[in-house]
Design an enzyme around this catalytic site. Structure first.
Site, short mmCIF file in Angstrom:
data_model
loop_
_atom_site.label_atom_id
_atom_site.label_comp_id
_atom_site.label_asym_id
_atom_site.label_seq_id
_atom_site.Cartn_x
_atom_site.Cartn_y
_atom_site.Cartn_z
N ASP A 116 39.92 26.33 -27.62
CA ASP A 116 38.80 27.32 -28.40
C ASP A 116 38.33 28.20 -27.33
OD1 ASP A 116 36.28 28.15 -29.58
OD2 ASP A 116 36.70 26.66 -31.01
N ASP A 121 48.55 26.74 -46.28
CA ASP A 121 47.77 26.84 -47.14
C ASP A 121 47.55 28.38 -47.29
OD1 ASP A 121 46.01 26.26 -49.47
OD2 ASP A 121 44.24 26.73 -48.11
N CYS A 132 41.13 28.61 -36.20
CA CYS A 132 40.22 29.65 -35.67
C CYS A 132 40.56 30.92 -36.80
CB CYS A 132 40.88 30.12 -34.36
SG CYS A 132 42.66 30.43 -34.40
N PRO A 133 39.55 31.92 -36.49
CA PRO A 133 39.69 32.95 -37.46
C PRO A 133 40.77 33.91 -37.08
CG PRO A 133 37.76 33.38 -35.79
CD PRO A 133 38.49 31.92 -35.45
N HIS A 184 46.23 28.91 -50.98
CA HIS A 184 44.97 29.22 -50.26
C HIS A 184 43.96 28.49 -51.17
CE1 HIS A 184 42.59 32.43 -47.69
NE2 HIS A 184 41.91 31.28 -48.00
N THR A 215 45.69 26.18 -42.20
CA THR A 215 44.61 26.22 -43.53
C THR A 215 43.74 27.66 -43.12
OG1 THR A 215 43.23 24.82 -42.34
CG2 THR A 215 44.80 24.05 -44.23
P1 NAD Z 1 33.86 28.43 -37.37
O1 NAD Z 1 33.71 29.97 -37.10
O2 NAD Z 1 33.23 27.43 -37.57
O3 NAD Z 1 35.14 28.24 -36.25
C1 NAD Z 1 35.94 28.98 -35.80
C2 NAD Z 1 36.48 28.60 -34.33
O4 NAD Z 1 37.38 29.11 -33.89
C3 NAD Z 1 35.10 28.78 -33.34
O5 NAD Z 1 34.75 27.61 -32.70
C4 NAD Z 1 35.53 29.90 -32.38
O6 NAD Z 1 35.11 29.78 -31.15
C5 NAD Z 1 37.16 29.66 -32.66
N1 NAD Z 1 37.94 30.63 -31.91
C6 NAD Z 1 37.59 31.89 -32.05
N2 NAD Z 1 38.52 32.74 -31.46
C7 NAD Z 1 39.46 31.83 -31.02
C8 NAD Z 1 40.87 32.21 -30.39
N3 NAD Z 1 41.14 33.27 -30.34
N4 NAD Z 1 41.17 30.82 -29.89
C9 NAD Z 1 40.96 29.73 -30.42
N5 NAD Z 1 39.61 29.53 -31.05
C10 NAD Z 1 38.89 30.57 -31.32
O7 NAD Z 1 34.84 28.64 -38.72
P2 NAD Z 1 35.38 27.54 -39.70
O8 NAD Z 1 34.45 27.49 -40.67
O9 NAD Z 1 35.91 26.31 -38.77
O10 NAD Z 1 36.63 28.09 -40.36
C11 NAD Z 1 37.92 28.12 -39.71
C12 NAD Z 1 38.76 29.31 -40.50
O11 NAD Z 1 39.24 28.64 -41.68
C13 NAD Z 1 38.01 30.38 -40.85
O12 NAD Z 1 37.87 31.50 -39.89
C14 NAD Z 1 38.77 30.85 -42.17
O13 NAD Z 1 39.74 31.82 -41.52
C15 NAD Z 1 39.45 29.43 -42.61
N6 NAD Z 1 38.97 29.06 -44.01
C16 NAD Z 1 40.00 28.82 -44.88
C17 NAD Z 1 39.53 28.32 -45.92
C18 NAD Z 1 40.76 27.90 -47.03
O14 NAD Z 1 40.57 27.89 -48.16
N7 NAD Z 1 42.20 27.98 -46.45
C19 NAD Z 1 38.33 28.03 -46.43
C20 NAD Z 1 37.49 28.47 -45.38
C21 NAD Z 1 37.76 28.79 -44.09
#
Ligand code: NAD
Length: 334
Positions: A175, A256, A203-204, A293, A230
């Site tokens: 991370d 997903d 990660c985003p 998704h 996902t």
């Molecule tokens: P979050 O913001 O809590 O966590 C994201 C983490 O990624 C953070 O700890 C951040 O520091 C880290 N990060 C940022 N840039 C990074 C990089 N370059 N390398 C490594 N780590 C990095 O987000 P979350 O709630 O845990 O959600 C994660 C992702 O899941 C979201 O960004 C979203 O795209 C995805 N999501 C998908 C669904 C779905 O239905 N498939 C639903 C919700 C979220």
């Protein structure tokens, strides 16, 4: 009464939003169409729009929305890579999201994809329905003692790490903003990519994570690595993934999300010709499992999404500040 245009509405959205707004809340106009520059006009008499992951909130759309008097976009999701926050800020459009509706829903879905692939239950399901009770080709692998690489240890990644640890797997995480002290072992990204038996993305999607799993990254991975995504499709170079599935370098992939998903995900296109050959070929492989998704799609998450989205809109209409409002600088920092 305040009016909201609700784009890309599905029956399950209506169920949870209607339950909370019945008789008291704002007036919601449900629109089946996606939000694009062309469909922005459908919200011309509304003060806010509600949008989802595949709606187009690029510069042109936000400009048109603001010009016709829309003041806010309430995203009913956590990710906001589809929004041009700088353009929204310039146009005076407020943008809200639902930062954490049910991280466990997404983490459980990632685990479901992983266990399905390691134990081949997707194939067993179709076989036994055909009264084929043969076990040929269904040999699986245990997760116990395997190394699971978790990229992104935020709300979802942390829970996923806890789940696979509960199954006896070891976790190595990467991370850019590690949560030290959370009992997670962090490693460099390159080491994770080289050593992991399973790589799960949490990660985003940002300019710096676009194609994080590139052709070069696949080249460095262990033979037979399992990929789980996902998060967002464009974290993976899909063509490189397909080539590595075909060569056997990737042992299995649970997706997903997909980088060109906006054209097909959430829709029934079963009677149409699908032109995306990368997706066609991925879908045809026995060791690739694609879901549309749907990691967020649980009763608990839908209820929480509706509650938070409506609270975000209430704050906007009341002129109150909200921690769920996004600002342009956040696009650069996440
Ligand atoms: P979050 O913001 O809590 O966590 C994201 C983490 O990624 C953070 O700890 C951040 O520091 C880290 N990060 C940022 N840039 C990074 C990089 N370059 N390398 C490594 N780590 C990095 O987000 P979350 O709630 O845990 O959600 C994660 C992702 O899941 C979201 O960004 C979203 O795209 C995805 N999501 C998908 C669904 C779905 O239905 N498939 C639903 C919700 C979220």
């Amino acid at each position: 009464m305040e009016k909201i245009a609700f784009y890309d509405a599905k029956s399950y959205d209506r169920t949870y939003f209607d339950r909370l707004t019945a008789g008291t809340g704002p007036e919601i106009r449900y629109l089946e169409t996606r939000l694009t520059p062309e469909t922005a006009i459908l919200s011309r008499d509304c003060r806010a729009v509600c949008a989802f992951v595949n709606d187009d909130l690029g510069a042109e759309t936000v400009k048109r929305l603001a010009e016709q008097g829309v003041g806010a976009v309430a995203l009913r999701c956590a990710g906001y890579n589809n929004v041009d926050l700088a353009a929204a800020g310039e146009a005076g459009l407020r943008v809200y999201r639902v930062p954490a509706y049910s991280p466990v829903s997404v983490a459980e879905h990632a685990l479901a994809l992983l266990l399905t692939l390691t134990r081949k239950t997707h194939r067993a399901f179709t076989r036994t329905r055909e009264r084929n009770f043969s076990l040929e080709g269904l040999v699986g692998t245990n997760l116990e003692n395997k190394l699971v690489g978790v990229i992104g240890t935020g709300k979802v990644g942390t829970r996923f790490a806890g789940m696979v640890r509960g199954l006896g797997a070891h976790v190595a995480a990467y991370d850019t903003n590690p949560t030290w002290g959370a009992g997670i072992e962090y490693v460099r990204l390159d080491e994770l990519i080289r050593r992991a038996d399973v790589i799960s993305l949490h990660c985003p999607l940002t300019p710096s994570t676009y194609h994080l799993l590139s052709r070069a990254a696949f080249h460095r991975m262990r033979d037979g690595v399992i990929i789980i995504n996902t998060s967002r499709g464009a974290l993976i170079d899909s063509e490189a993934l397909l080539d590595n599935v075909k060569s056997g370098k990737v042992g299995a992939a649970g997706l997903d999300v997909y980088e060109e998903e906006a054209d097909v995900f959430y829709e029934d296109v079963s009677s149409k010709v699908m032109r995306d050959d990368t997706l066609n070929l991925l879908l045809s492989q026995p060791n690739v499992l694609v879901t549309s998704h749907q990691a967020f799609l649980t009763e608990e998450a839908l209820r929480a999404i509706a509650e938070t989205t409506l609270e975000n809109l209430r704050a906007f209409f009341a002129g109150e500040s909200s921690d769920n409002e996004l600002r342009a600088r956040e696009a650069e920092t996440v």
